[in-house]
Each structure stands twice: as structure tokens, then as C-alpha cells.
Design a protein around this motif. Structure first.
Motif, short mmCIF file in Angstrom:
data_model
loop_
_atom_site.label_atom_id
_atom_site.label_comp_id
_atom_site.label_asym_id
_atom_site.label_seq_id
_atom_site.Cartn_x
_atom_site.Cartn_y
_atom_site.Cartn_z
N LEU A 176 0.83 -1.21 0.00
CA LEU A 176 0.00 0.00 0.00
C LEU A 176 0.86 1.26 0.00
CD1 LEU A 176 -2.72 -1.09 2.61
CD2 LEU A 176 -3.05 -0.83 0.14
N LEU A 177 1.94 1.23 0.77
CA LEU A 177 2.83 2.39 0.81
C LEU A 177 3.58 2.55 -0.52
CD1 LEU A 177 4.24 2.09 4.45
CD2 LEU A 177 2.42 3.58 3.62
N GLN A 178 3.89 1.45 -1.16
CA GLN A 178 4.50 1.52 -2.52
C GLN A 178 3.50 2.09 -3.52
OE1 GLN A 178 5.81 -2.50 -3.26
NE2 GLN A 178 7.51 -2.35 -1.79
N ALA A 179 2.23 1.73 -3.38
CA ALA A 179 1.20 2.26 -4.27
C ALA A 179 1.06 3.76 -4.09
CB ALA A 179 -0.14 1.56 -3.99
N ARG A 180 1.22 4.25 -2.88
CA ARG A 180 1.23 5.70 -2.64
C ARG A 180 2.36 6.36 -3.42
NH1 ARG A 180 0.44 6.99 3.85
NH2 ARG A 180 -1.68 6.18 4.06
N GLU A 181 3.53 5.75 -3.36
CA GLU A 181 4.70 6.31 -4.07
C GLU A 181 4.45 6.32 -5.57
OE1 GLU A 181 8.40 4.48 -3.02
OE2 GLU A 181 8.03 4.67 -0.86
N HIS A 182 3.86 5.26 -6.08
CA HIS A 182 3.57 5.17 -7.51
C HIS A 182 2.58 6.26 -7.92
CE1 HIS A 182 2.82 3.53 -11.49
NE2 HIS A 182 1.52 3.54 -11.22
N ALA A 183 1.54 6.45 -7.13
CA ALA A 183 0.56 7.50 -7.43
C ALA A 183 1.21 8.87 -7.43
CB ALA A 183 -0.59 7.45 -6.42
N GLN A 184 2.11 9.10 -6.45
CA GLN A 184 2.78 10.39 -6.37
C GLN A 184 3.67 10.63 -7.59
OE1 GLN A 184 2.23 12.87 -3.96
NE2 GLN A 184 3.31 14.02 -5.55
N THR A 185 4.29 9.56 -8.08
CA THR A 185 5.10 9.68 -9.30
C THR A 185 4.25 10.15 -10.46
OG1 THR A 185 6.55 7.90 -8.52
CG2 THR A 185 6.64 8.42 -10.86
N GLN A 186 3.02 9.63 -10.54
CA GLN A 186 2.09 10.06 -11.60
C GLN A 186 1.75 11.55 -11.46
OE1 GLN A 186 2.60 7.00 -13.17
NE2 GLN A 186 0.47 7.14 -13.85
N TYR A 187 1.48 11.99 -10.23
CA TYR A 187 1.17 13.41 -10.01
C TYR A 187 2.38 14.29 -10.34
CZ TYR A 187 -2.55 11.20 -7.24
OH TYR A 187 -3.59 10.42 -6.81
N ASP A 188 3.57 13.80 -9.96
CA ASP A 188 4.79 14.58 -10.23
C ASP A 188 5.05 14.72 -11.73
OD1 ASP A 188 5.16 14.90 -7.53
OD2 ASP A 188 6.75 13.40 -7.36
N SER A 189 4.52 13.75 -12.50
CA SER A 189 4.76 13.80 -13.95
C SER A 189 3.67 14.60 -14.68
CB SER A 189 4.84 12.38 -14.52
OG SER A 189 3.58 11.74 -14.40
N GLY A 190 2.76 15.20 -13.92
CA GLY A 190 1.77 16.09 -14.54
C GLY A 190 0.33 15.70 -14.37
N GLN A 191 0.06 14.46 -13.95
CA GLN A 191 -1.34 14.07 -13.74
C GLN A 191 -1.92 14.77 -12.51
OE1 GLN A 191 -2.33 9.91 -13.74
NE2 GLN A 191 -0.95 9.41 -15.42
N LEU A 192 -3.24 14.84 -12.46
CA LEU A 192 -3.93 15.40 -11.31
C LEU A 192 -4.83 14.32 -10.70
CD1 LEU A 192 -4.97 18.88 -12.76
CD2 LEU A 192 -3.33 18.49 -10.91
N PRO A 193 -5.03 14.35 -9.38
CA PRO A 193 -5.96 13.39 -8.76
C PRO A 193 -7.36 13.53 -9.38
CG PRO A 193 -4.73 14.61 -7.09
CD PRO A 193 -4.46 15.28 -8.39
N ASP A 194 -8.09 12.42 -9.41
CA ASP A 194 -9.43 12.44 -10.00
C ASP A 194 -10.24 11.28 -9.43
OD1 ASP A 194 -11.59 13.18 -11.54
OD2 ASP A 194 -10.52 13.10 -13.47
N PHE A 195 -11.54 11.30 -9.69
CA PHE A 195 -12.39 10.17 -9.32
C PHE A 195 -12.03 8.97 -10.19
CE2 PHE A 195 -14.72 14.09 -8.39
CZ PHE A 195 -15.01 13.90 -7.04
N ASP A 196 -12.01 7.78 -9.60
CA ASP A 196 -11.53 6.58 -10.28
C ASP A 196 -12.66 5.95 -11.12
OD1 ASP A 196 -10.39 4.22 -11.09
OD2 ASP A 196 -9.83 3.53 -9.08
N PRO A 197 -12.49 5.86 -12.44
CA PRO A 197 -13.53 5.22 -13.27
C PRO A 197 -13.79 3.77 -12.87
CG PRO A 197 -11.86 6.31 -14.64
CD PRO A 197 -11.35 6.33 -13.25
N ALA A 198 -12.77 3.10 -12.35
CA ALA A 198 -12.90 1.68 -12.01
C ALA A 198 -13.88 1.44 -10.86
CB ALA A 198 -11.53 1.10 -11.64
N THR A 199 -14.15 2.48 -10.06
CA THR A 199 -15.07 2.30 -8.92
C THR A 199 -16.34 3.13 -9.10
OG1 THR A 199 -13.76 3.98 -7.75
CG2 THR A 199 -13.30 1.67 -7.23
N ALA A 200 -16.65 3.48 -10.32
CA ALA A 200 -17.86 4.27 -10.60
C ALA A 200 -19.12 3.58 -10.08
CB ALA A 200 -17.98 4.54 -12.10
N GLU A 201 -19.13 2.26 -10.15
CA GLU A 201 -20.31 1.50 -9.71
C GLU A 201 -20.56 1.68 -8.20
OE1 GLU A 201 -23.62 -0.85 -9.53
OE2 GLU A 201 -22.64 -0.01 -11.31
N VAL A 202 -19.48 1.73 -7.42
CA VAL A 202 -19.62 1.95 -5.97
C VAL A 202 -20.24 3.32 -5.71
CG1 VAL A 202 -18.35 2.23 -3.79
CG2 VAL A 202 -17.69 0.43 -5.39
#
Length: 530
Positions: A44-70
């Protein structure tokens, strides 16, 4: 591998009093749950690091399409126990013995005893805190102040007690399983649960936690599984443990439905942990030059991104049958009547905004604010236990853009110097074993120091300018730090400067504010000094 009590290693000799906490059952459970859930926590902590890498490369946080049903489907969390339905006013503080008694005796509905941001994680402080909470739950807690002989004990009908465990990122270095630290939050949860569940059930209640710093629903699921394991290990019904989750990271605001759903058997509400949320906004968007925050003094709940966060949390919680708790008023009442009136006016305006939005309860850091906040609550809630009837169904949709809206405001020399002085004083206190400290009229915990030092780091990284046109550089920061350290030294005096490790705090602050990579939490390098 079978787990036994002997597989838990201590890096400190246990005092007889602390030994009482570590029964064979506690030790065996800590070993078993660490072996079972630490690998998943590391992922889980590695997944945090991976997400932060995405944000550092220009992405922005957003609602997850994969959990739209929830988000789209119709479901609710488990029914809220009676004694958790009315939480109009909550006070928070560390697990210090005198502070626990004063908080439980205050004119509040709930005391959140904090093993996390208001508590420096010294071994003695944490273990004594467990003993203090055990004594509080059985009603025998008392304390005599050695300085003045004043005696403290519980009044009848004290506030409801909820314990906040440490975040997933914090290890407990004094307990090892297979040569590696046990997760700090697991230690807090296991010991608190085992030593209090029987008392609390006998009193017609349950074991109640606050869970901090989550970023993703998979982290909520980790806690859901831990809580279920504890209930099963003690043959208690599902839902004996109930929790409130702090939404105090930017990624989590996009995951609120999913967090509620993952914890639906145990969760009763979400809380606007707004100071940490501001810190997380800076940290998550650290590479985005267009979203650098101004002076922290102007980053109030009136800023669009914070207003959207509060309103979306209320709407989400009430849709799912969960409570929506408001944020902290950190002010300390002043003995000067004019100053105090200004303080209470600010507190009143802040709480008017929260309760008119639909929050079910709110936080204060000092009992002296209770009468003012109670007046606001009476006006907006009256005899209702909560505001679950406020659905906000007619609101315009709150979008990702609303939650990420840049903040207007200046970066000033005065703001930067205040950040330096506050961070320096807080870090020094924390290194000396105090996690909750009055500084310049506010009760500060780790979140304020985090905002202060990450703001400076981000200003330096992006070469931002102060309102007078000067570029904020490492050199400018270092010169200001040297000057402000002398001011703080004069304020606190030579003796306290030496006793409270201000020199170490100054070194640590300089290192993390001028590093090329942002330090995730100042408490992690700080923990090495404890």
C-alpha cells in the motif's frame, strides 16, 4: 509459520507497568497480524509512491472510473450505535494523563485521545498513554501534579472516549517481528482494543477509533480486515469496533464513497482533517507550479478548494448514512478581553460556516471555546443528534476542478518568517516528547509544522517570489532561519533552548526545507532522534 508470543522482540527493557500491557494474547496477536498484514501494508505504501510519481509527472488526482459503480449504486454503512449519534462537539489532545482527565471533564460530547499528530511517539509516552486510557475507561484515572499538588479526577458522566491510532506510514521501532518494526497503528489498535473491549461492552458501548491519513480505499480495506480479525480473535460481534476516518489527504477526497464502502461494517463517519488536508494539497501537487499555495494564514475554509471539500464530504456521508464531522478550531482563549473577543468572533464564524453547510459536529483544541461553539450548535442543530437530514441534494455537482482550484493570495516575508518560527518551535517540542504545543495563541500539532515546512520547500523549488519581489531561494531561507532562530531563542530563553533540543530542530528544519526531494512526513526523520 506459527506465531507465538516469543516471536515479538522488544528493543527496550519493559518496566513492570508496561509489561502488563503485553499479555501473551497481545504479543501473539501482534506477531500474527504483523506477519499477515505488514506485507500488504508495504504494498500500500508503494502504491502511494507510484501514485505520487504520476502526479509529479503532470497528472492530477481524479475520481476513479474503475469504482464508478460503488459511487453510483445504492447502499449505506451499518447503523450508527446510539452513543455515537450525537457528536456535536469534540475535543482532541495527546494521551497525557492530566490532559485526558481535563478533556473528558470538558463541556464536550467526545474526547479524541490522540496517539498520532498530537503525540510525540516516544516509547514511554505511547505505553503510558495506553495505561492512561485503560484507567480512563474503567473510571479510575486520577493524577496529582507534582509541581503544585493539584489533584485531578473524573467527574460523573465524562465525554465519550475515542482513540486515534497512528497512520500507516509510522513504524514502531521498539517492537520487532522477524527483525522488522511492527506498524505503529497496529500496536495502538491491538493494545487499546484488548485492554478495553470488555469494559466498554459491559458499559453498553463499543471500541471506537479515529483512523488517520488514508489515501485510498484499499488502505481502508486493510483496516476493515484488521478490525474484523480483532473482533474474531475475541469472539465479539462484527461492528463491536467502530471508526471515523479522517479525510485529510487530497487523494482521499476522490475516494470517499469507496472508503465508506470498504469500511461499511465498521465506519460511522468521515472527518474534515483540514490542516493535514492543506499539507497534503501541497505535497500531492508539489510539482504543479500553478497550484502553489499562498501564506497559510489566508488558506481558510473560504478558499474554493476547501469549501468544495467540506460540502462534498457532507453530501457523501449523508447519502451513505454516515456522520460528517467538521474541522479543528485551534485557537486558545486569551486573558486579554479585546483579544479574546476577536478570537471568539473568528471561531464563531468558522463554526457557523460548518454547521450551516450541514456538518454533524466539530472539533476544538481548548475547553474555553466550548460555550461559543455550543451557541452555534444550538442555533443550527437544536435538539437533533445530528444533521443527517441535510442531504445537499440540490447542490451543483462538485467536480475534480473544484477540489483542485488554485488559491489566491500573497506570499509575504512575514508569512514565511512565521512559518519558520512555528515549525522550529513545534519540531523542538516534538523531539522533546511533546506533540501538542501552544504557539502564538494556537494549539499546534504536527499538521501545522508540516504545512509550514512544505510551503517553504515548494516556494523554493518553484523559485516563487515574495510580495516584495525577492525570489525565495535556499539562501534566503537559510538567512531567515538563522535570524528567526535568534528571535525564538530570545522568546524561550537560553535554558529552554538547550533543554528542548532547538539546535537539533533547527538542523532538521534546514535539511528538509532545502532538500531536493520533499520529505514525506517530518515525523519520519524526526523519529530517528527519539
Amino acid at each position: 509459520m506459527s506465531s507465538t508470543a516469543h516471536d515479538l522482540q522488544f528493543t527496550k527493557t519493559l518496566s513492570p507497568e508496561f509489561s502488563e500491557l503485553f499479555t501473551d494474547q497481545a504479543k501473539t496477536l501482534l506477531v500474527q497480524l504483523t506477519r499477515q498484514y505488514r506485507p500488504r501494508l508495504e504494498q500500500l505504501l508503494q502504491a502511494r509512491e507510484h501514485a505520487q510519481t504520476q502526479y509529479d509527472s503532470g497528472q492530477l488526482p481524479d475520481f476513479d472510473p474503475a469504482t464508478a459503480e460503488v459511487r453510483a449504486s445504492n447502499w449505506k454503512v451499518a447503523a450508527i450505535p446510539t452513543d455515537l449519534q450525537k457528536r456535536h462537539l469534540e475535543i482532541t489532545g495527546p494521551v497525557d494523563r492530566k490532559m485526558i482527565i481535563n478533556a473528558l471533564n470538558a463541556d464536550v460530547d467526545v474526547f479524541m485521545a490522540d496517539f498520532e499528530d498530537a503525540q510525540s511517539p516516544t516509547w514511554d509516552g505511547l505505553m503510558q498513554g495506553q495505561i492512561n486510557l485503560r484507567d480512563a475507561n474503567v473510571g479510575t484515572i486520577e493524577y496529582t501534579d507534582p509541581a503544585n499538588g493539584k489533584h485531578y479526577q473524573l467527574k460523573s458522566n465524562p465525554a465519550l472516549l475515542i482513540a486515534r491510532v497512528r497512520g500507516l506510514h509510522l513504524p514502531e521501532k521498539h517492537l520487532l517481528v522477524d527483525g522488522k518494526p511492527v506498524p505503529g497503528g497496529l500496536v495502538d489498535a491491538v493494545l487499546y482494543y484488548l485492554h478495553n473491549y470488555q469494559t466498554r461492552i459491559a458499559n453498553g458501548s463499543g471500541v471506537y477509533f479515529y483512523v488517520p491519513k488514508l489515501q485510498h480505499h484499499s488502505e481502508a480495506q486493510w483496516w476493515q480486515d484488521i478490525f474484523s480479525e480483532l473482533e474474531d480473535a475475541t469472539q465479539q460481534a462484527r461492528g463491536t469496533i467502530r471508526c471515523t476516518v479522517l479525510i485529510e489527504t487530497l487523494p482521499a477526497v476522490f475516494q470517499m464513497h469507496e472508503i465508506l464502502h470498504s469500511l461499511r461494517h465498521h465506519i460511522v463517519g468521515l472527518n474534515c482533517g483540514r490542516w493535514d488536508y492543506i499539507f497534503s494539497y501541497i505535497k500531492t501537487l508539489r510539482a504543479h507550479a500553478d497550484r502553489v499555495l499562498p501564506d497559510r494564514q489566508v488558506v481558510t475554509m473560504n478558499q474554493p478548494f476547501l469549501s468544495a471539500y467540506s460540502r462534498l464530504l457532507i453530501k457523501t456521508c449523508h447519502q451513505r448514512g454516515a456522520l460528517a464531522m467538521g474541522g479543528m478550531a485551534a485557537f486558545i482563549p486569551s486573558k486579554n478581553p479585546d483579544e479574546n473577543e476577536q478570537i471568539l468572533t473568528k471561531v464563531r464564524a468558522d463554526k457557523e460556516l460548518e454547521f450551516s453547510n450541514g456538518h454533524d459536529g466539530t472539533w476544538i483544541a481548548h475547553p474555553g471555546l466550548a460555550p461559543t461553539v455550543r451557541e452555534v450548535i444550538a442555533k443550527h442543530i437544536g435538539d437533533y443528534p445530528n444533521q443527517l437530514h441535510v442531504t445537499r441534494d440540490t447542490d451543483a455537482e462538485i467536480t475534480a476542478a473544484d477540489l483542485l482550484e488554485p488559491s489566491a493570495g500573497e506570499r509575504t516575508e512575514a508569512g514565511m518568517r512565521t512559518n519558520i518560527r512555528v515549525a522550529l518551535q513545534y519540531i523542538a517540542a516534538w523531539l522533546s516528547g511533546k506533540g501538542c504545543v501552544p504557539i502564538y495563541g494556537l494549539m499546534e500539532d504536527a499538521a501545522t509544522a508540516e504545512i509550514s515546512r512544505t510551503s517553504i520547500w515548494q516556494w523554493i523549488q518553484h523559485g516563487k517570489t515574495l510580495s516584495d519581489g525577492r525570489v525565495i531561494s535556499k539562501e534566503l531561507f537559510r538567512s531567515m532561519l538563522t535570524e528567526e532562530a535568534q528571535i525564538v531563542k530570545a522568546e524561550v530563553g537560553n535554558q529552554r533552548w538547550l533543554n528542548e533540543r532547538f539546535e537539533t530542530a533547527q538542523t532538521l528544519l534546514e535539511e528538509i526545507a532545502t532538500a531536493d526531494q520533499l520529505t514525506e512526513f517530518l515525523t519520519l526523520p524526526g523519529y530517528d532522534y527519539l
